[in-house]
Scaffold this motif. Structure first.
Motif, PDB file in Angstrom:
ATOM      1  N   SER A   1       0.885  -1.100   0.052  1.00 45.16           N
ATOM      2  CA  SER A   1      -0.060  -0.171   0.418  1.00 45.16           C
ATOM      3  C   SER A   1       1.040   1.197   0.206  1.00 45.16           C
ATOM      4  O   SER A   1       0.736   2.615   0.510  1.00 45.16           O
ATOM      5  CB  SER A   1      -1.170   0.205   1.393  1.00 45.16           C
ATOM      6  OG  SER A   1      -1.874  -1.054   1.258  1.00 45.16           O
ATOM      7  N   SER A   2       1.890   1.416  -0.322  1.00 43.09           N
ATOM      8  CA  SER A   2       2.724   2.605  -0.640  1.00 43.09           C
ATOM      9  C   SER A   2       3.844   2.253  -1.861  1.00 43.09           C
ATOM     10  O   SER A   2       4.701   1.737  -2.160  1.00 43.09           O
ATOM     11  CB  SER A   2       3.507   2.078   1.148  1.00 43.09           C
ATOM     12  OG  SER A   2       4.789   2.893   0.730  1.00 43.09           O
ATOM     13  N   SER A   3       3.438   3.970  -2.494  1.00 42.01           N
ATOM     14  CA  SER A   3       4.107   3.764  -3.974  1.00 42.01           C
ATOM     15  C   SER A   3       5.221   3.865  -3.293  1.00 42.01           C
ATOM     16  O   SER A   3       6.304   4.313  -4.360  1.00 42.01           O
ATOM     17  CB  SER A   3       3.339   4.715  -4.982  1.00 42.01           C
ATOM     18  OG  SER A   3       2.353   5.165  -4.125  1.00 42.01           O
TER      19      SER A   3
ATOM     20  N   MET B   1      -0.918  10.470  -8.458  1.00 42.87           N
ATOM     21  CA  MET B   1      -1.490   9.424  -8.143  1.00 42.87           C
ATOM     22  C   MET B   1      -3.054   9.103  -8.751  1.00 42.87           C
ATOM     23  O   MET B   1      -4.118   9.711  -7.734  1.00 42.87           O
ATOM     24  CB  MET B   1      -1.348   9.558  -6.538  1.00 42.87           C
ATOM     25  CG  MET B   1      -0.340  10.498  -5.948  1.00 42.87           C
ATOM     26  SD  MET B   1      -0.545   9.669  -4.160  1.00 42.87           S
ATOM     27  CE  MET B   1       0.864   9.696  -4.055  1.00 42.87           C
TER      28      MET B   1
ATOM     29  N   ALA C   1       0.933  11.943   0.150  1.00 49.77           N
ATOM     30  CA  ALA C   1       2.411  10.873   0.648  1.00 49.77           C
ATOM     31  C   ALA C   1       2.121   9.629  -0.073  1.00 49.77           C
ATOM     32  O   ALA C   1       0.558   8.873  -0.062  1.00 49.77           O
ATOM     33  CB  ALA C   1       2.192  11.622   2.043  1.00 49.77           C
ATOM     34  N   ALA C   2       3.337   9.637  -0.262  1.00 52.14           N
ATOM     35  CA  ALA C   2       2.678   7.830  -1.288  1.00 52.14           C
ATOM     36  C   ALA C   2       2.753   6.781   0.020  1.00 52.14           C
ATOM     37  O   ALA C   2       3.902   6.164   0.279  1.00 52.14           O
ATOM     38  CB  ALA C   2       4.102   7.871  -1.981  1.00 52.14           C
ATOM     39  N   VAL C   3       2.305   6.977   1.179  1.00 52.87           N
ATOM     40  CA  VAL C   3       2.328   5.741   2.045  1.00 52.87           C
ATOM     41  C   VAL C   3       0.770   5.961   2.378  1.00 52.87           C
ATOM     42  O   VAL C   3      -0.472   5.938   1.807  1.00 52.87           O
ATOM     43  CB  VAL C   3       2.514   6.275   3.376  1.00 52.87           C
ATOM     44  CG1 VAL C   3       4.158   6.897   3.408  1.00 52.87           C
ATOM     45  CG2 VAL C   3       2.071   7.788   3.676  1.00 52.87           C
ATOM     46  N   PRO C   4       0.598   4.253   3.110  1.00 57.16           N
ATOM     47  CA  PRO C   4      -0.351   3.712   3.142  1.00 57.16           C
ATOM     48  C   PRO C   4      -1.545   4.957   3.621  1.00 57.16           C
ATOM     49  O   PRO C   4      -1.073   5.382   5.041  1.00 57.16           O
ATOM     50  CB  PRO C   4      -0.220   3.046   4.381  1.00 57.16           C
ATOM     51  CG  PRO C   4       1.151   2.050   4.013  1.00 57.16           C
ATOM     52  CD  PRO C   4       1.690   3.210   4.045  1.00 57.16           C
ATOM     53  N   GLY C   5      -2.612   4.997   3.484  1.00 56.11           N
ATOM     54  CA  GLY C   5      -3.467   5.567   4.472  1.00 56.11           C
ATOM     55  C   GLY C   5      -4.087   7.339   3.806  1.00 56.11           C
ATOM     56  O   GLY C   5      -3.989   7.661   4.396  1.00 56.11           O
ATOM     57  N   ALA C   6      -2.612   7.566   3.166  1.00 54.50           N
ATOM     58  CA  ALA C   6      -2.676   9.003   2.843  1.00 54.50           C
ATOM     59  C   ALA C   6      -4.077   9.339   2.206  1.00 54.50           C
ATOM     60  O   ALA C   6      -4.304  10.885   2.423  1.00 54.50           O
ATOM     61  CB  ALA C   6      -1.498   9.061   2.108  1.00 54.50           C
ATOM     62  N   GLY C   7      -4.542   8.677   1.486  1.00 54.63           N
ATOM     63  CA  GLY C   7      -5.382   9.362   0.375  1.00 54.63           C
ATOM     64  C   GLY C   7      -6.508   9.848   1.125  1.00 54.63           C
ATOM     65  O   GLY C   7      -7.497  10.462   0.226  1.00 54.63           O
TER      66      GLY C   7
ATOM     67  N   ASP D   1      -7.376   0.934  -0.622  1.00 51.10           N
ATOM     68  CA  ASP D   1      -5.688   1.516  -0.755  1.00 51.10           C
ATOM     69  C   ASP D   1      -4.803   0.898  -1.412  1.00 51.10           C
ATOM     70  O   ASP D   1      -3.839   1.065  -2.463  1.00 51.10           O
ATOM     71  CB  ASP D   1      -4.831   1.652   0.802  1.00 51.10           C
ATOM     72  CG  ASP D   1      -4.055   2.096   1.691  1.00 51.10           C
ATOM     73  OD1 ASP D   1      -3.487   3.412  -0.452  1.00 51.10           O
ATOM     74  OD2 ASP D   1      -3.933   2.953   1.840  1.00 51.10           O
TER      75      ASP D   1
ATOM     76  N   ARG E   1      -5.666   1.093  -5.069  1.00 48.15           N
ATOM     77  CA  ARG E   1      -5.349   2.066  -5.687  1.00 48.15           C
ATOM     78  C   ARG E   1      -4.381   2.782  -5.632  1.00 48.15           C
ATOM     79  O   ARG E   1      -3.734   2.846  -6.775  1.00 48.15           O
ATOM     80  CB  ARG E   1      -5.750   3.374  -5.280  1.00 48.15           C
ATOM     81  CG  ARG E   1      -5.581   3.719  -3.912  1.00 48.15           C
ATOM     82  CD  ARG E   1      -6.870   4.973  -3.557  1.00 48.15           C
ATOM     83  NE  ARG E   1      -5.854   5.013  -1.650  1.00 48.15           N
ATOM     84  CZ  ARG E   1      -6.782   4.867  -0.157  1.00 48.15           C
ATOM     85  NH1 ARG E   1      -8.108   4.795  -0.693  1.00 48.15           N
ATOM     86  NH2 ARG E   1      -6.350   5.452   0.564  1.00 48.15           N
ATOM     87  N   THR E   2      -2.835   2.054  -4.802  1.00 45.28           N
ATOM     88  CA  THR E   2      -1.335   2.020  -4.815  1.00 45.28           C
ATOM     89  C   THR E   2      -1.077   1.347  -6.228  1.00 45.28           C
ATOM     90  O   THR E   2      -0.266   1.902  -6.988  1.00 45.28           O
ATOM     91  CB  THR E   2      -0.884   1.830  -3.855  1.00 45.28           C
ATOM     92  OG1 THR E   2      -1.758   1.709  -2.169  1.00 45.28           O
ATOM     93  CG2 THR E   2       0.769   1.807  -3.116  1.00 45.28           C
TER      94      THR E   2
ATOM     95  N   ASN F   1      -1.765   3.816  -8.958  1.00 45.96           N
ATOM     96  CA  ASN F   1      -0.726   5.040  -8.693  1.00 45.96           C
ATOM     97  C   ASN F   1       0.786   4.265  -9.370  1.00 45.96           C
ATOM     98  O   ASN F   1       1.164   5.649 -10.146  1.00 45.96           O
ATOM     99  CB  ASN F   1      -0.906   4.529  -7.230  1.00 45.96           C
ATOM    100  CG  ASN F   1      -1.248   5.805  -6.673  1.00 45.96           C
ATOM    101  OD1 ASN F   1      -2.289   6.013  -6.846  1.00 45.96           O
ATOM    102  ND2 ASN F   1      -1.423   5.704  -5.645  1.00 45.96           N
TER     103      ASN F   1
HETATM  104  N1  ASP Z   1      -1.546   4.426   0.013  1.00 43.16           N
HETATM  105  C1  ASP Z   1      -1.036   5.572  -1.407  1.00 43.16           C
HETATM  106  C2  ASP Z   1      -0.012   5.310  -1.534  1.00 43.16           C
HETATM  107  O1  ASP Z   1       1.296   4.623  -1.448  1.00 43.16           O
HETATM  108  C3  ASP Z   1      -1.618   6.595  -1.037  1.00 43.16           C
HETATM  109  C4  ASP Z   1      -3.007   6.868  -1.070  1.00 43.16           C
HETATM  110  O2  ASP Z   1      -3.471   6.354  -1.965  1.00 43.16           O
HETATM  111  O3  ASP Z   1      -3.406   6.173   0.149  1.00 43.16           O
HETATM  112  O4  ASP Z   1       0.227   5.282  -3.486  1.00 43.16           O
END
Ligand code: ASP
Length: 441
Positions: A282-284, A318, A360-366, A399, A402-403, A406
């Protein structure tokens, strides 16, 4: 028989799902998985993050100093930003169209709404997202550019969330190297060339553990996921997001086929290990080293393009996230009976675009940025927690999906930019290498 990497990863993922489901049957299963299985996945993600900064630095400096003149970089830069904006707007539009057509929020019963609200509205997770969004909102309109410039390169290099600062420094250094001329820049160039090869080898080494790591990551997702009944109540909403994401991937494949003139199935096969990791982590940002390796060595995009397009894409492009924000915002409005005008929908396009750049490209940022999207359409502040509670239960699986989009979007854009610049190599380097090995035997 030697299995291709993506099959090994896929098998690891499936076994992880099965293992997680079995563990749920035991009272001690969750704790056992969290204590003994999860660390493997965490270590793997840390290793990928560990090499992200050295990789961006080395490959971007190499990429830029390989260019013959700066105008080429300007060209690539402008095209990249343009294409990123266009694909993101298309993603948001797809999301808006299908959520308005299918209207997943209208079928949600009051009973489900109150059950979800009860379970999640005061949950730390939901409240955390709302307060994080409040912090982000404090910023002025040009803050993004201000934040991009580091005042200390070592601070930038020591913090994974400052990826744009590292990109800025690498571009600046690379351009200065071009300007002092080949001879003087030679020692630095050799250093970064060599560092780049070394880091790519580190990616290969880390990837050896990928099938085991995804097992651990997915087992953990299963044991920590919410009440399955709630997941079922939200099935229509999940379906709309997934449908939108699939349409987006189809759109990328059309671009790959028509603009880059590559077989879309071949493309998907080459990029699949990065997609599977995007899904599992879950992290790009964590997936970036693998995305770079796949795009350069398996798809044949020249480093001059990929070294810029991919790290920038991981932070600002994203498409999956922005599509999700559009669907989620309208879904929440539908479910809570909040009428949206056409102007509101246009506002969603604009804020979701900006939000996906800022996420941010991290889990849950969306989900954090979703709060900002909701506020932009005048969604009442006191109902925000209820709105987020509605979708919180399924945020993690969405998540993950969608990652994947992305990461696929970044890979697609780098491939078409490379094609436009004449920097998409006919045959992938991996094949060249093995040909050479055969020749040398
Ligand atoms: N987890 C997604 C990413 O790292 C960002 C998000 O949509 O929460 O690309």
């Amino acid at each position: 028989m030697k299995l291709a990497l993506h099959w090994k990863i896929l098998i690891g993922m499936l076994l992880g799902l099965v293992f997680g489901s079995i563990m749920l049957q035991f009272s001690w299963g969750k704790d056992f998985t969290v204590d003994w299985i999860k660390p493997l996945g965490t270590i793997f993600v840390k290793l990928l993050k560990l090499i992200a900064i050295p990789l961006i630095l080395a490959s971007l400096i190499k990429g830029i100093s390989d260019l013959k003149d700066i105008s080429k970089f300007k060209n690539i830069g402008l095209k990249t930003i343009m294409v990123y904006i266009v694909t993101t707007v298309i993603a948001i539009s797809i999301g808006l169209i299908i959520v308005n057509l299918i209207q997943p929020g209208n079928g949600i019963s009051d009973e489900t709404i109150s059950k979800l609200t009860e379970t999640y509205a005061n949950d730390e997770g939901v409240q955390g997202k709302i307060s994080e969004a409040a912090n982000q909102k404090e910023q002025g309109p040009l803050q993004f550019f201000e934040d991009m410039i580091p005042d200390n390169v070592f601070t930038a290099l020591s913090n994974n969330t400052l990826m744009l600062q590292v990109i800025f420094f690498a571009i600046f250094l690379g351009i200065a190297m071009l300007l002092i001329g080949e001879e003087k820049a030679e020692p630095m160039k050799k250093f970064f060339d060599s560092l780049n090869d070394i880091v790519l080898m580190m990616v290969d080494l880390i990837m050896l553990s990928a099938p085991f790591a995804v097992f651990s990551l997915l087992a953990n997702v299963v044991v920590t996921s919410g009440d399955p009944d709630l997941l079922i109540a939200l099935v229509k909403y999940v379906g709309v997001v997934v449908l939108g994401l699939l349409l987006m991937v189809t759109f990328y494949m059309v671009l790959v086929g028509t603009i880059a003139k590559k077989n879309p199935f071949w493309f998907l096969k080459q990029i699949s290990p990065a997609q599977l990791l995007a899904f599992s982590t879950s992290s790009s940002a964590a997936t970036l080293p693998v995305t770079m390796e796949r795009v350069e060595e398996h798809i044949g995009v020249d480093k001059e393009v990929s070294s810029f397009v991919l790290p920038v894409g991981a932070t600002i492009n994203m498409d999956g996230t922005s599509l999700y924000q559009a669907v989620a915002a309208v879904f929440i409005a539908q479910a809570l009976g909040f009428d949206l005008t056409f102007a509101d929908q246009l506002t969603i396009v604009l804020t979701a675009l900006l939000a996906s750049i800022g996420s941010a490209a991290v889990p849950g940022a969306g989900m954090v940025m979703l709060v900002i999207v909701l506020e932009s359409i005048g969604f009442p502040a006191d109902k925000l927690a209820i709105g987020l509670a509605l979708i919180f239960a399924v945020d993690r699986p969405l998540d993950m999906c969608r990652t994947v989009v992305n990461v696929t979007g970044d890979a697609t854009v780098s491939t078409i930019i490379a094609k436009w610049e004449g920097l998409l190599h006919g045959r992938n380097l991996q094949e060249d290498r093995s040909l050479e090995e055969i020749r040398n035997q």
